[in-house]
Enzyme design. Structure first.
Site, PDB file in Angstrom:
ATOM      1  N   GLY A 271      -2.391  23.094 110.781  1.00 20.29           N
ATOM      2  CA  GLY A 271      -2.480  22.993 112.229  1.00 20.29           C
ATOM      3  C   GLY A 271      -1.210  22.523 112.889  1.00 20.29           C
TER       4      GLY A 271
ATOM      5  N   ASP B 271     -11.658  27.760 111.089  1.00 16.95           N
ATOM      6  CA  ASP B 271     -11.375  27.039 109.847  1.00 16.95           C
ATOM      7  C   ASP B 271     -12.194  25.743 109.923  1.00 16.95           C
ATOM      8  OD1 ASP B 271     -10.241  26.196 107.506  1.00 16.95           O
ATOM      9  OD2 ASP B 271      -8.221  25.945 108.293  1.00 16.95           O
TER      10      ASP B 271
ATOM     11  N   THR C 121       2.343  27.722 102.778  1.00 17.99           N
ATOM     12  CA  THR C 121       3.422  27.353 101.855  1.00 17.99           C
ATOM     13  C   THR C 121       3.802  28.533 100.954  1.00 17.99           C
ATOM     14  OG1 THR C 121       2.877  25.021 101.881  1.00 17.99           O
ATOM     15  CG2 THR C 121       4.014  25.832  99.930  1.00 17.99           C
TER      16      THR C 121
ATOM     17  N   SER D  41      -2.450  30.124 110.655  1.00 19.60           N
ATOM     18  CA  SER D  41      -1.127  29.660 111.075  1.00 19.60           C
ATOM     19  C   SER D  41      -0.077  30.754 110.863  1.00 19.60           C
ATOM     20  CB  SER D  41      -0.748  28.424 110.266  1.00 19.60           C
ATOM     21  OG  SER D  41      -0.444  28.792 108.938  1.00 19.60           O
TER      22      SER D  41
ATOM     23  N   SER E 186      -1.730  28.234  99.312  1.00 17.69           N
ATOM     24  CA  SER E 186      -2.340  29.429  99.882  1.00 17.69           C
ATOM     25  C   SER E 186      -1.363  30.101 100.835  1.00 17.69           C
ATOM     26  CB  SER E 186      -3.599  29.046 100.640  1.00 17.69           C
ATOM     27  OG  SER E 186      -3.268  28.157 101.678  1.00 17.69           O
ATOM     28  N   ARG E 187      -1.716  31.291 101.205  1.00 14.41           N
ATOM     29  CA  ARG E 187      -1.026  31.934 102.315  1.00 14.41           C
ATOM     30  C   ARG E 187      -1.665  31.416 103.611  1.00 14.41           C
ATOM     31  NH1 ARG E 187       2.291  35.547 100.091  1.00 14.41           N
ATOM     32  NH2 ARG E 187       1.697  36.460  98.096  1.00 14.41           N
ATOM     33  N   ALA E 188      -1.040  31.751 104.735  1.00 14.04           N
ATOM     34  CA  ALA E 188      -1.537  31.288 106.030  1.00 14.04           C
ATOM     35  C   ALA E 188      -2.977  31.732 106.253  1.00 14.04           C
ATOM     36  CB  ALA E 188      -0.661  31.846 107.138  1.00 14.04           C
TER      37      ALA E 188
ATOM     38  N   LYS F 265      -4.603  20.800 114.473  1.00 10.51           N
ATOM     39  CA  LYS F 265      -5.957  21.182 114.067  1.00 10.51           C
ATOM     40  C   LYS F 265      -6.914  20.025 114.267  1.00 10.51           C
ATOM     41  CE  LYS F 265      -6.673  23.861 110.523  1.00 10.51           C
ATOM     42  NZ  LYS F 265      -6.645  24.263 109.101  1.00 10.51           N
TER      43      LYS F 265
ATOM     44  N   SER G  46     -12.423  24.472  99.885  1.00  9.83           N
ATOM     45  CA  SER G  46     -11.273  25.293  99.541  1.00  9.83           C
ATOM     46  C   SER G  46     -10.178  24.449  98.887  1.00  9.83           C
ATOM     47  CB  SER G  46     -10.749  25.967 100.817  1.00  9.83           C
ATOM     48  OG  SER G  46      -9.500  26.567 100.595  1.00  9.83           O
TER      49      SER G  46
END
Lengths: 508, 508
Positions: free
Chosen positions: A185, A273, A220, A216, A211-213, A305, A281
């Site tokens: 966030g 989310d 990372t 966002s 993870s991928r976005a 967020k 997750s």
């Protein structure tokens, strides 16, 4: 000569045909409208069918095509994802039948009607999700049901366990395996690669998967991918960690929590989310990766967020509790979420910030450096490499001495070779409309602007911040630059900027 | 010679190509992976794109195909539904751009996070739904959010108004326009065509539009379609009603509540049908059809859609209240929902029951006759054609004298000509396992069995009931016959019957 049974079998199968059709995530089979198998099995008008070949099964959407042009009558054309899942070769026999009913959907319906689910129900649901048996509609309904009536602690524990159970698990020959996570966030808050480098340089084991976005402009894994390969399989990941003590890999390539990728795609489409799903997750991936201790960064700010300290404390409490019940020790840090971290927002732009901090470059973003050091400090403390209260100083020292930079380069090389992050072809400034001071930065609008410019799919796209909160600016001075690869995307982002209201608010 | 602007325009468009690809409801565009427009606009990796041609716009999923086989580099292939929505001809220029953000999704997210919506929010959402701007994921999330936290009365009123506003409206030159509806959940409860015939034969105006099945093996439109054309446009519907005083048409063909069809498709996939959505669906169609008075049949039974008298009374109260606030007078009838009505379950099998009742055939199902007469009776009473309490007798008389049959045939002829319902190619009995008495019939399992046999898509498929509650049976005596068009579907249904447990329970 074939026996009657073989005849019957031949008549019920079609020949696989590869079209090279990329349908995103959708397994699709295309058959002729006059296909004999459709008629014999009564499949016409069904939305889903079951494809089987050599012991593998795939549920696919049934599309039909008229006439001779595309297919022979006995051919079934598969989308790329269906082709891969079924593992067939050109011309191989495929049988096409009705999809069996999914019993776990009864549990989804119970949840939709407001009843809570038990561990067995979550196990059934997550098993079907991981096996790609759910349609987008089923996935969206399950996730929405868990958002409107939020998962309680027990449900979150059960969902976490179910998500671990369907994937691979790593184990390490070490008593302490550390990890860190940010709930997200906050644009540009790309501390993970720095934390891994600092911590590994000090001898802790940190096999980091990211993870991928989701909602966002960069996850990372998206950022790290501009610096080194991240799609490591389990063997490669083990090799990198054995060699360097740490890695920064994409979690999706190693099936640690395979259901999560299916959930994330839908959460992304909904731009939703939720707490329970977020906790399951995060924790499922940490536990499956073999972690024993995890530090969690919770940025708090009016447009982050998590918007209030109270919400953050509740989330931290739930995270700690679910982690403890799942055999993991979690420490949560509430951090400043009032403005972006560093100057870049978007995969490559954030990578450039990381490199500046690691290299102790002049002008490197100090907020990113300090934030990474404070998170790494807590990791060093819970990992036993530093006395309580002294971790951050050790982390800053590790950066200043260049040991983190050396370790980071070694990790990148071990992951397959260091890369140079790309630079966008198109940039455009958004300028201050008046003299004054920067009093507010809207993280959500920044994220949206960066996404409209193409991030995270377009690696070089995003935003470069030219100002920070409290800074004095003159009329016409750039507040930020939008970066995009194409004129179309730049125009698309600027259209939004023109109607979005204050993204960076300047007051006299 | 072209000007630079024209050049730019030409370069941003692709040539439309029709593939004859039936993708169910999905608008899809297929482009080459090396397509110049994708690259120039940065569309690769986007899941949705906006297609524009001659002032019309369609949001489509973007699929990509490798290599030369299927498409030329400057071609964009459209699925049939995208082709129809865009209204293009072969080779016509199509522009492909980013999809604009949908502001109404912010309201969907608010609802997901537990906030109630106002009239403006529902209007925006339903407007986007009717214009096919929502993906399946968006639709499923909106519907699920309104199921977990059920729509309150005000939200239901607002949703109803929004659904009316986006569609056509009929008006009639009569002070009283009647209608009837059944909330469903009871297999074989096909009273509507009988009620229309009885009521129209007595001089009331009843322009009936019906839906196809949502979660059941047959909707009235599915059954009626086996007896006459039902896809009437507004002009045809007006002509039939002006001539005969009534019709039994499919609502989907006349856009009275076009958003509802999108919702219904998702509810069907989820097998979920919630109170608020049900009320908005029913009332929006009645009001858009110009009705002033409506009678609503609510079957109550342990395996019907409404399980208890208390639930039924609540639903009736909410229906009456929302109807009144929307300018419609509604009367609800709670009816017996403990077992199927008539003997057939499935479009054609129910049509055969209807014909038997209308023709006063020997063996015509008396329960269907009496139920239709009691509903028609209330319609006659609220429509002023009968004194209170005397409507049912008038209805039975209308059937017995053959006036309903004459009127029904006239309506079918006016709708395009009477048809003979098909008969299934495959039938198979389910027999009693022991001597005894029929003590329970599971409507839900019956519905599922009929659907697995192919209903409602396969018109002749379904179930023919051989017994009723309380009847004595001998071991081996057929309790019902499964009807299917193909051996595959019959086997599929019988597989379910073998594991479903008691569908018809016989006790000694």
């Amino acid at each position: 000569m074939t026996t009657p049974d073989q005849d019957a079998l031949v008549q019920r199968t079609l020949r696989a045909r590869r079209l090279g059709l990329h349908t995103q995530h959708q397994p699709i089979v295309i058959m002729r409208t006059d296909c004999h198998v459709c008629r014999a099995e009564g499949l016409t008008g069904r939305s889903q069918v079951l494809l089987s070949a050599a012991g593998r099964e795939v549920r696919a959407a049934l599309f039909q095509v008229e006439g001779e042009g595309l297919l022979a009558p006995d051919e079934a054309a598969l989308s790329e994802i269906a082709w891969e899942m079924l593992g067939v070769t050109e011309g191989a026999p495929i049988s096409v039948t009705h999809v069996p009913a999914l019993e776990s959907l009864a549990s989804v319906r119970r949840r939709i009607y407001g009843h809570r689910l038990d561990a067995a129900a979550f196990a059934d649901i997550v098993g079907d999700v991981a096996a790609a048996r759910y349609t987008d509609v089923h996935l969206a309904a399950f996730l929405t049901a868990g958002a409107v009536l939020p998962l309680d602690e027990q449900e979150t524990v059960d969902l976490t366990a179910a998500m671990i159970a369907v994937g691979d698990r790593l184990s390490w020959d070490a008593p302490v395996v550390v990890d860190k996570h940010c709930v997200g966030g906050l644009p540009g808050n790309r501390t993970t690669p720095l934390v891994v480098a600092i911590v590994a340089a000090n001898g802790l084991l940190m096999p980091k998967t990211s993870s991928r976005a989701i909602t966002s402009p960069a996850g990372t894994a998206d950022t790290m991918e501009t610096l080194a390969p991240v799609d490591l399989d389990i063997a490669a990941l083990k090799r990198v960690v054995d060699q360097e003590g740490g890695c920064i890999a994409w979690g999706g390539a190693i099936h640690l929590s395979p259901a999560d990728d299916k959930f994330v795609r839908i959460e992304r489409e909904l731009d939703v989310d939720t707490e329970g799903q977020l906790i399951a997750s995060v924790l499922s991936k940490k536990i499956a990766a073999g972690s024993t201790h995890v530090v969690i960064d919770i940025p708090v700010g009016p447009t982050a967020k998590v918007r209030s300290e109270e919400d953050a404390r509740q989330l931290a409490e739930r995270l700690r509790a679910v982690a403890a019940r799942s055999g993991l020790e979690a420490r949560c840090l509430l951090t400043d979420g009032t403005q972006p971290v560093g100057r870049g927002i978007g995969p490559a732009l954030e990578a450039h910030d990381l490199l500046a901090v690691l290299r102790n470059a002049p002008g490197a973003p100090d907020d990113l450096r300090r934030r990474a050091a404070s998170l790494a400090g807590v990791v060093l403390e819970i990992g036993g490499k530093s006395e309580p209260g002294e971790g951050a100083a050790l982390a800053l020292e590790t950066l200043a001495e260049g040991r983190a930079w050396t370790k980071f380069q070694a990790i990148c090389e071990a992951q397959g070779g260091m890369r140079v992050p790309p630079v966008a072809g198109q940039t455009h400034p958004l300028a201050a409309a008046q003299d004054g001071r920067v009093v507010h930065i809207d993280n959500r609008k920044l994220a949206r602007l960066a996404k409209l410019a193409g991030a995270p799919d377009v690696k070089a796209a995003g935003i470069f911040m030219e100002v920070r909160l409290g800074q004095d600016v003159a009329r016409g001075q750039p507040l930020l630059h939008v970066h995009a690869d194409t004129a179309g995307e730049l125009a698309y982002a600027l259209d939004y900027a023109a109607i979005a209201g204050d993204i960076v608010r300047v007051e006299p």
